[in-house]
Design a protein around this motif. Structure first.
Motif, PDB file in Angstrom:
ATOM      1  N   VAL A  51       0.862  -1.182   0.000  1.00 43.59           N
ATOM      2  CA  VAL A  51       0.000   0.000   0.000  1.00 43.59           C
ATOM      3  C   VAL A  51       0.897   1.230   0.000  1.00 43.59           C
ATOM      4  O   VAL A  51       1.696   1.417   0.923  1.00 43.59           O
ATOM      5  CB  VAL A  51      -0.930   0.018   1.232  1.00 43.59           C
ATOM      6  CG1 VAL A  51      -1.833   1.250   1.201  1.00 43.59           C
ATOM      7  CG2 VAL A  51      -1.758  -1.265   1.305  1.00 43.59           C
ATOM      8  N   ALA A  52       0.783   2.044  -1.055  1.00 41.43           N
ATOM      9  CA  ALA A  52       1.513   3.314  -1.091  1.00 41.43           C
ATOM     10  C   ALA A  52       0.553   4.382  -0.596  1.00 41.43           C
ATOM     11  O   ALA A  52      -0.448   4.701  -1.255  1.00 41.43           O
ATOM     12  CB  ALA A  52       1.990   3.624  -2.506  1.00 41.43           C
ATOM     13  N   ARG A  53       0.826   4.880   0.595  1.00 40.77           N
ATOM     14  CA  ARG A  53      -0.077   5.859   1.209  1.00 40.77           C
ATOM     15  C   ARG A  53      -0.108   7.138   0.385  1.00 40.77           C
ATOM     16  O   ARG A  53       0.902   7.556  -0.184  1.00 40.77           O
ATOM     17  CB  ARG A  53       0.382   6.170   2.629  1.00 40.77           C
ATOM     18  CG  ARG A  53       0.219   4.988   3.583  1.00 40.77           C
ATOM     19  CD  ARG A  53       0.912   5.260   4.892  1.00 40.77           C
ATOM     20  NE  ARG A  53       2.351   5.394   4.700  1.00 40.77           N
ATOM     21  CZ  ARG A  53       3.147   6.106   5.485  1.00 40.77           C
ATOM     22  NH1 ARG A  53       2.656   6.768   6.499  1.00 40.77           N
ATOM     23  NH2 ARG A  53       4.443   6.167   5.245  1.00 40.77           N
ATOM     24  N   ALA A  54      -1.284   7.745   0.374  1.00 41.45           N
ATOM     25  CA  ALA A  54      -1.454   8.995  -0.371  1.00 41.45           C
ATOM     26  C   ALA A  54      -0.476  10.044   0.139  1.00 41.45           C
ATOM     27  O   ALA A  54      -0.223  10.134   1.339  1.00 41.45           O
ATOM     28  CB  ALA A  54      -2.884   9.498  -0.200  1.00 41.45           C
ATOM     29  N   ALA A  55       0.087  10.821  -0.775  1.00 42.01           N
ATOM     30  CA  ALA A  55       0.986  11.910  -0.372  1.00 42.01           C
ATOM     31  C   ALA A  55       0.169  12.993   0.308  1.00 42.01           C
ATOM     32  O   ALA A  55      -0.979  13.254  -0.067  1.00 42.01           O
ATOM     33  CB  ALA A  55       1.704  12.469  -1.593  1.00 42.01           C
ATOM     34  N   GLU A  56       0.769  13.623   1.330  1.00 41.79           N
ATOM     35  CA  GLU A  56       0.070  14.734   1.989  1.00 41.79           C
ATOM     36  C   GLU A  56      -0.026  15.903   1.021  1.00 41.79           C
ATOM     37  O   GLU A  56       0.822  16.082   0.162  1.00 41.79           O
ATOM     38  CB  GLU A  56       0.846  15.175   3.238  1.00 41.79           C
ATOM     39  CG  GLU A  56       0.725  14.210   4.405  1.00 41.79           C
ATOM     40  CD  GLU A  56       2.046  13.546   4.729  1.00 41.79           C
ATOM     41  OE1 GLU A  56       3.097  14.063   4.288  1.00 41.79           O
ATOM     42  OE2 GLU A  56       2.036  12.487   5.386  1.00 41.79           O
ATOM     43  N   GLU A  57      -1.078  16.685   1.208  1.00 43.71           N
ATOM     44  CA  GLU A  57      -1.213  17.887   0.387  1.00 43.71           C
ATOM     45  C   GLU A  57      -0.067  18.837   0.710  1.00 43.71           C
ATOM     46  O   GLU A  57       0.280  19.016   1.871  1.00 43.71           O
ATOM     47  CB  GLU A  57      -2.549  18.584   0.693  1.00 43.71           C
ATOM     48  CG  GLU A  57      -3.787  17.767   0.305  1.00 43.71           C
ATOM     49  CD  GLU A  57      -3.892  17.534  -1.190  1.00 43.71           C
ATOM     50  OE1 GLU A  57      -3.590  18.463  -1.957  1.00 43.71           O
ATOM     51  OE2 GLU A  57      -4.268  16.421  -1.593  1.00 43.71           O
TER      52      GLU A  57
END
Lengths: 142, 150
Positions: free
Chosen positions: B143-149
């Motif tokens: 799982v590649a976690r979503a990048a922070e804004e």
């Protein structure tokens, strides 16, 4: 393959002997070397915190390796494991103190299948939290 | 950024053989604190019906994950490995891995999903011995976690 547990001797609900597995920073360094997984989240506190973890965490595969010992110690022959799977739900946090962490594992027979095989469902917790989900093994009994 | 769905089903070439050493098995068993004699004592392993010492069930992950690295690091796929966590792991064994095995891994991308901005990648590694016999299959969910804004 010769498990020391006989298919006819187990029932759905049969409990396997539970075990506690201690883990400290030295354990993780050793596992890193043996497994080749040198991800710094498993030994470098500064790095672990920078990526948002509370502290250094154990390798998920280390926890997976410990959990199946409840099964392999029960049956004697690790070669009797036919399938094994887990979901990594929470990390095992390993503080740099005199105690480290403990992984508590229990298991019970959840289903009797064909060919003398049974499904064992495992529960693994650390600090009171479940660390593995869907942790299941299929093993061939004698 | 969502990963390219056209990679689903892609199979990578088999790896060069990895030779399973008895001292590597011993090192791994000691690292997980497992004193089962089937891992270190040839006679004990033979008494259980194995031709030589066998490896603990999760030992093979070191080999399949290295092979999966080819997928993970495929620049065309574009996975951000610094954000990857291990979601699930599963093995199906035809027989246990044992000392002297020369194992090759063939990795296939089974699925690519996007959920809540996370990229989820399922990789299957088929492990064969030198004779071409199937030994074990490993399924790894990353799982590649979503990048922070920003």
């Amino acid at each position: 393959m010769t498990a020391k547990v006989t298919y006819s001797d187990v029932e759905v609900g049969t409990e396997l002997p539970a075990r506690s597995f201690p883990v400290n920073r030295a354990t993780l360094v050793r596992y890193a070397g043996a497994s080749g997984d040198f991800n710094p989240i498993h030994w470098n506190e500064k790095f672990a915190k920078e990526v948002g973890l509370p502290d250094v965490i154990a390798h998920g595969m280390f926890t997976m390796a410990e959990a199946i010992r409840v099964v392999t110690d029960w049956i004697g022959d690790p070669g009797a494991v036919v399938e094994y799977g887990v979901r990594f739900t929470r990390p095992v946090v390993v503080p740099n103190d005199d105690h480290g962490a403990v992984i508590e594992v229990s298991g019970k027979v959840a289903a009797k299948l064909d060919d003398n095989t049974v499904r064992v469902d495992l529960t693994a917790t650390s600090a009171g939290q479940k660390v593995l989900g869907m942790s299941r093994a299929v093993v061939r009994l004698a | 950024m969502a990963l390219d769905q056209s990679f689903v089903g892609r199979t990578y070439p088999p790896t060069e053989p990895y030779e399973v050493g008895r001292e590597k098995i011993r090192e791994f068993a000691e690292a997980v604190g497992d004193a089962n004699p089937a891992y270190t004592d040839t006679e004990a392993a033979k008494a259980l019906g194995h031709p030589d010492v066998i490896a603990p069930p999760t030992f093979v992950f070191s080999i399949t994950f290295k092979a999966a690295g080819e997928v993970v690091e495929d620049p065309q796929l574009g996975l951000d490995y610094s954000r990857v966590v291990h979601g699930d792991q599963r093995f199906a064994y035809v027989r246990p891995v044992r000392a002297g095995d020369r194992l090759t891994v063939t990795s296939t991308i089974e699925a690519i999903k996007s959920m809540a901005g996370n990229d989820i990648l399922d990789i299957r590694g088929e492990v064969h011995d030198e004779a071409g016999e199937h030994v074990v299959t490993a399924w790894t969910k990353l799982v590649a976690r979503a990048a922070e804004e920003a």
